[in-house]
Design a protein around this motif. Structure first.
Motif, mmCIF file in Angstrom:
data_model
loop_
_atom_site.group_PDB
_atom_site.id
_atom_site.type_symbol
_atom_site.label_atom_id
_atom_site.label_comp_id
_atom_site.label_asym_id
_atom_site.label_seq_id
_atom_site.Cartn_x
_atom_site.Cartn_y
_atom_site.Cartn_z
ATOM 1 N N LYS C 127 0.873 -1.173 0.000
ATOM 2 C CA LYS C 127 0.000 0.000 0.000
ATOM 3 C C LYS C 127 0.910 1.223 0.000
ATOM 4 O O LYS C 127 1.744 1.366 0.888
ATOM 5 N N VAL C 128 0.733 2.075 -1.014
ATOM 6 C CA VAL C 128 1.602 3.246 -1.133
ATOM 7 C C VAL C 128 0.802 4.491 -0.813
ATOM 8 O O VAL C 128 -0.224 4.761 -1.446
ATOM 9 N N THR C 129 1.267 5.232 0.187
ATOM 10 C CA THR C 129 0.587 6.474 0.555
ATOM 11 C C THR C 129 1.578 7.627 0.491
ATOM 12 O O THR C 129 2.782 7.433 0.576
ATOM 13 N N GLY C 130 1.041 8.837 0.319
ATOM 14 C CA GLY C 130 1.954 9.976 0.253
ATOM 15 C C GLY C 130 1.206 11.269 0.036
ATOM 16 O O GLY C 130 0.012 11.263 -0.292
ATOM 17 N N PRO C 131 1.912 12.367 0.222
ATOM 18 C CA PRO C 131 1.275 13.691 0.153
ATOM 19 C C PRO C 131 0.665 13.987 -1.213
ATOM 20 O O PRO C 131 -0.282 14.763 -1.318
ATOM 21 N N ASN C 132 1.184 13.345 -2.267
ATOM 22 C CA ASN C 132 0.653 13.641 -3.593
ATOM 23 C C ASN C 132 -0.312 12.581 -4.098
ATOM 24 O O ASN C 132 -0.542 12.457 -5.292
ATOM 25 N N ARG C 133 -0.844 11.781 -3.189
ATOM 26 C CA ARG C 133 -1.788 10.736 -3.582
ATOM 27 C C ARG C 133 -3.079 10.935 -2.808
ATOM 28 O O ARG C 133 -3.129 10.626 -1.609
ATOM 29 N N PRO C 134 -4.090 11.391 -3.466
ATOM 30 C CA PRO C 134 -5.391 11.506 -2.782
ATOM 31 C C PRO C 134 -5.830 10.117 -2.324
ATOM 32 O O PRO C 134 -6.386 9.940 -1.244
ATOM 33 N N GLU C 135 -5.594 9.131 -3.153
ATOM 34 C CA GLU C 135 -5.937 7.743 -2.850
ATOM 35 C C GLU C 135 -4.663 6.929 -2.731
ATOM 36 O O GLU C 135 -3.768 7.089 -3.582
ATOM 37 N N PRO C 136 -4.539 6.044 -1.791
ATOM 38 C CA PRO C 136 -3.360 5.179 -1.795
ATOM 39 C C PRO C 136 -3.363 4.257 -3.013
ATOM 40 O O PRO C 136 -4.425 3.903 -3.539
ATOM 41 N N LEU C 137 -2.169 3.884 -3.447
ATOM 42 C CA LEU C 137 -2.032 2.856 -4.480
ATOM 43 C C LEU C 137 -1.980 1.520 -3.772
ATOM 44 O O LEU C 137 -1.178 1.343 -2.856
ATOM 45 N N ILE C 249 7.038 5.685 -7.630
ATOM 46 C CA ILE C 249 6.877 6.082 -6.231
ATOM 47 C C ILE C 249 7.318 7.534 -6.131
ATOM 48 O O ILE C 249 8.458 7.872 -6.446
ATOM 49 N N PHE C 250 6.407 8.389 -5.724
ATOM 50 C CA PHE C 250 6.684 9.827 -5.705
ATOM 51 C C PHE C 250 7.488 10.227 -4.475
ATOM 52 O O PHE C 250 7.453 9.537 -3.451
#
Lengths: 287, 287, 287, 287
Positions: C127-137, C249-250
């Motif tokens: 699960k990829v989360t981050g400031p530039n992802r409204p939705e996790p990948l 991955i940002f």
């Protein structure tokens, strides 16, 4: 024509079949040759026998029948006297045996006619000094490697290595192996060392099972003198030469390893590709 | 007195503090010196500015302020012209930077007086030829290493390596790195290569994440020419120089790597112990 | 009788010879089966065609013709739906393909009669989360491994790994691979990871070409959640799934890797010796 | 309140300072406790002395003052009787010592009040059978590892490893180490094995300096029985338990290694982060 001295590994030529073949060929080509007394007796040609010591003193070319292990032993003895060696391969493919049995006839002719080159291979020397040694222990020649390990079963040795400029490395582990370029494909490789061109002017220093995880194999100039001692002065160690001879290292001893003043001389009868040997050996080892 | 050319890694001397210190010292000692146009402008001494290209052509000694990465770039450019480099360390301890900031004054005096030795370091060269290249791509100088890797994200590359005598090795993996002795402590070490005396006349060839498990690091003579190609002719690859410049390798290309005709020249202002540098770096890396 | 869905790797069955053989056998045994629309068309039996998506939804057993790579892709799709897979080996020996072509007839009979066991293999999820992802990948299933590497050609990535209890390791290098037990014999092995029993409840975390020399492969409980991020927040990375799918991955992203809620189901039609497979593969790789 | 048995490593508490501190605290808290006869005598409290054997039989909790080595020995003896151990760290940071000296007072209170958890750690067992043994040699408990190596100085051992399903691996080298998960951070790590979660139900099999270059570390289920023998029937070997006890292995012997029926029980007085221990140890080792 050179006088030929013949060494035989009896475990590899149990019934002396190949030795007899070689003797017949040398006789046929009217060469001067000698074998060790016991071998000559077994072949019922005692007049061609000579004590081992004499063989090294009286021959101009040595032929050694066996595997790499056989050649290592002959090379350590022959190097200080400066006699070249031709290895006849009786085992699996080797790095040091040059001649296959099928080529014996041709090869004998080449050797007697002097149609060969001599390859010089660097060897290592060691000098062990310490408070309990009135005289230093001197190892004149090691062909493949010098290995220093713990003496007892207690698991870990702390080793200090110094080179010309001072401290080289310090690590805990089973010991350290210092290989000549020729020895890089021997034990050194198992310990994680690189494969090195046998003619490169260097030594390869490789920790054995280092607990100090960052320790790496190092390739040094052959002009370095490497001094090895146990970090704990009460620790005894073991010094092995080519994996064949072992010497006790007393507490407080220091082992200085350097390039040997002698070189091993190997007859080259044909072009040889070291890397093809390596590939074949690695393949063999992977089975 | 030699004309000094100054290169600055702006990321390491953000406010040009050290550069200004150096400039002051050079002025004070009445030296001839030049900086890149933009740096001279920023220091408000535009009359000391020169285009990068000109600096290499008109100076007799180069001073590079930065880390090892900075020196690598300057070394590749300076080697063909034969100008020696003095690296001033603005980062963590480096293998190529000789001078600490605190020694600037003393060092400038030494350089202007010519009181230094010049150390010659072997470099690598590469020539890429192939059916889709009317002209070969030539890389004149790599200081640390040449790395060949898969181009796309598909995981495995099958690499064929040949040397002077033919096939060297063939393996599957992420690629291969060929390092100069100087580069043995760089990427090559991460890939499992040995630490090599920087003055040893050799190249270090190390597979990167080889799936062919027996593949090992090899230390070859610097006189070998190593030819690299993809086993599958349709495969594109990537060639990296010192981890800084990258070139596309087209399907069918062959990359020939050899010793560069040029050498990097580094000013030595004091005795240096390579293995003490290594120990300190390994220590630093282990944190 | 279960409805059979058939997947074919066209590169491995170029003329559909084996596929046709399988279809004939299934027809002969009056089984219900479907192929991908295009394959069915090529075999001139369009009435047996179905969209890929439909195959996963409407079949009770999947047969995949190809190599391990083919099976990986089918396994990722089939796991969330819970359909078992039988791999038919069209390549070199594989870890995941169960069936040799010569056994097709016998095997089809076994499958239709339900005479098989189903082996459950753990998969990984990310699960990829981050400031530039409204939705996790979200990556639901990886069969072999998840690999995180530098995105650009600049050489070194500094990776921070955390597990349930906090910091796990921190190192510089090319990246990190997290393998399922099944994937331990894949890329993870090239990176220096151990061979792991495929049924052991664990994950294998292995740094790729770590410059931080002490970093080692770690075998963790499958209940750990491993969080991966770049130490430098501006750094982009690349996430690869089974070496087949890649995701950007940002900067600022965090990748959380854990056991997948889904398991791959493989048909076992006979006793199998994992370590004999390993020995054979290592042998094959050493060539 | 449990009766406490105290073991002391005299090399780590030469003047019995810490032991005295512990005894004072136990006395102060009116606990029942015993020490080895000789230690009690040295402390001039002979009435608290007991033979080693008796300590294991009559106490409900053991406190061991020393380093990891001390704990290994106590753990092998305590496991078959099922008594939990609390290790008090007198050396460098350890994997098995739980308690720092500064916490003695608090810890004694916790133990007497029963405020602790008991962690169960898997141990290994070995059974050696052979033509020259009327009775098998049985090793009930090894905490960290069982290591099999060549007995004499001749360099290479050819080892055959079998597991439940038959042949596991076959290789030449210095030997093989089989580690429990707890032992993965010991000798096994030096030999190239992975770091393993101490609670994972597995064994780690790692060749030592394998000349068979493809040999890799293997993580097996704890339910495997691993049989080890020399490929050459005339070869003697050495079996080491936790690097502390050694046993001769005669030609023709077979060593069967499996999970021990006993487990080591360690008192856990606080949350502990295994990976933080690992990081700290790796750091310590890198110095």
């Amino acid at each position: 024509m050179p006088t030929i001295g013949i060494f035989v590994n009896l475990q590899k030529d149990r019934y002396l079949d190949v030795t007899r073949q070689l003797v017949d060929e040398l006789t046929h080509q009217q060469a001067d040759f000698y074998l060790e007394t016991s071998i000559a007796a077994a072949l019922q040609i005692p007049e061609f026998g000579m004590e081992e010591e004499e063989l090294y003193r009286n021959c101009q070319v040595l032929m050694a029948l066996g595997g790499d292990g056989t050649i290592l032993g002959v090379a350590r003895r022959a190097a200080p006297i400066g006699i070249p060696i031709a290895g006849i391969n009786l085992g699996r493919m080797g790095f040091l045996t040059e001649i296959e049995i099928g080529d014996l006839k041709k090869v004998v002719r080449q050797i007697l006619a002097g149609r060969y080159e001599v390859e010089h291979r660097m060897m290592l020397a060691a000098k062990v000094t310490g408070p309990n040694r009135p005289e230093p222990l001197e190892i004149q020649c090691a062909m493949n490697d010098l290995m220093v390990t713990r003496h007892s079963v207690n698991r870990m040795l702390r080793v200090v290595l110094e080179a010309n400029n001072g401290l080289l490395d310090r690590f805990s582990g089973d010991g350290v192996v210092i290989a000549s370029p020729t020895g890089s494909t021997g034990y050194s490789l198992s310990a994680g060392g690189p494969i090195v061109d046998p003619l490169l002017p260097c030594m390869v220093v490789t920790p054995i099972c280092a607990h100090t995880l960052h320790s790496r194999s190092m390739v040094l100039s052959r002009d370095e003198e490497i001094r090895i001692r146990a970090a704990r002065p009460e620790e005894a160690m073991l010094l092995m030469v080519d994996g064949q001879e072992s010497y006790a290292i007393f507490p407080g001893d220091e082992i200085a390893v350097a390039r040997s003043p002698y070189e091993a001389l190997f007859l080259r009868l044909q072009a040889r590709d070291f890397y093809s040997l390596v590939r074949n050996k690695l393949w063999e080892w992977s089975q």
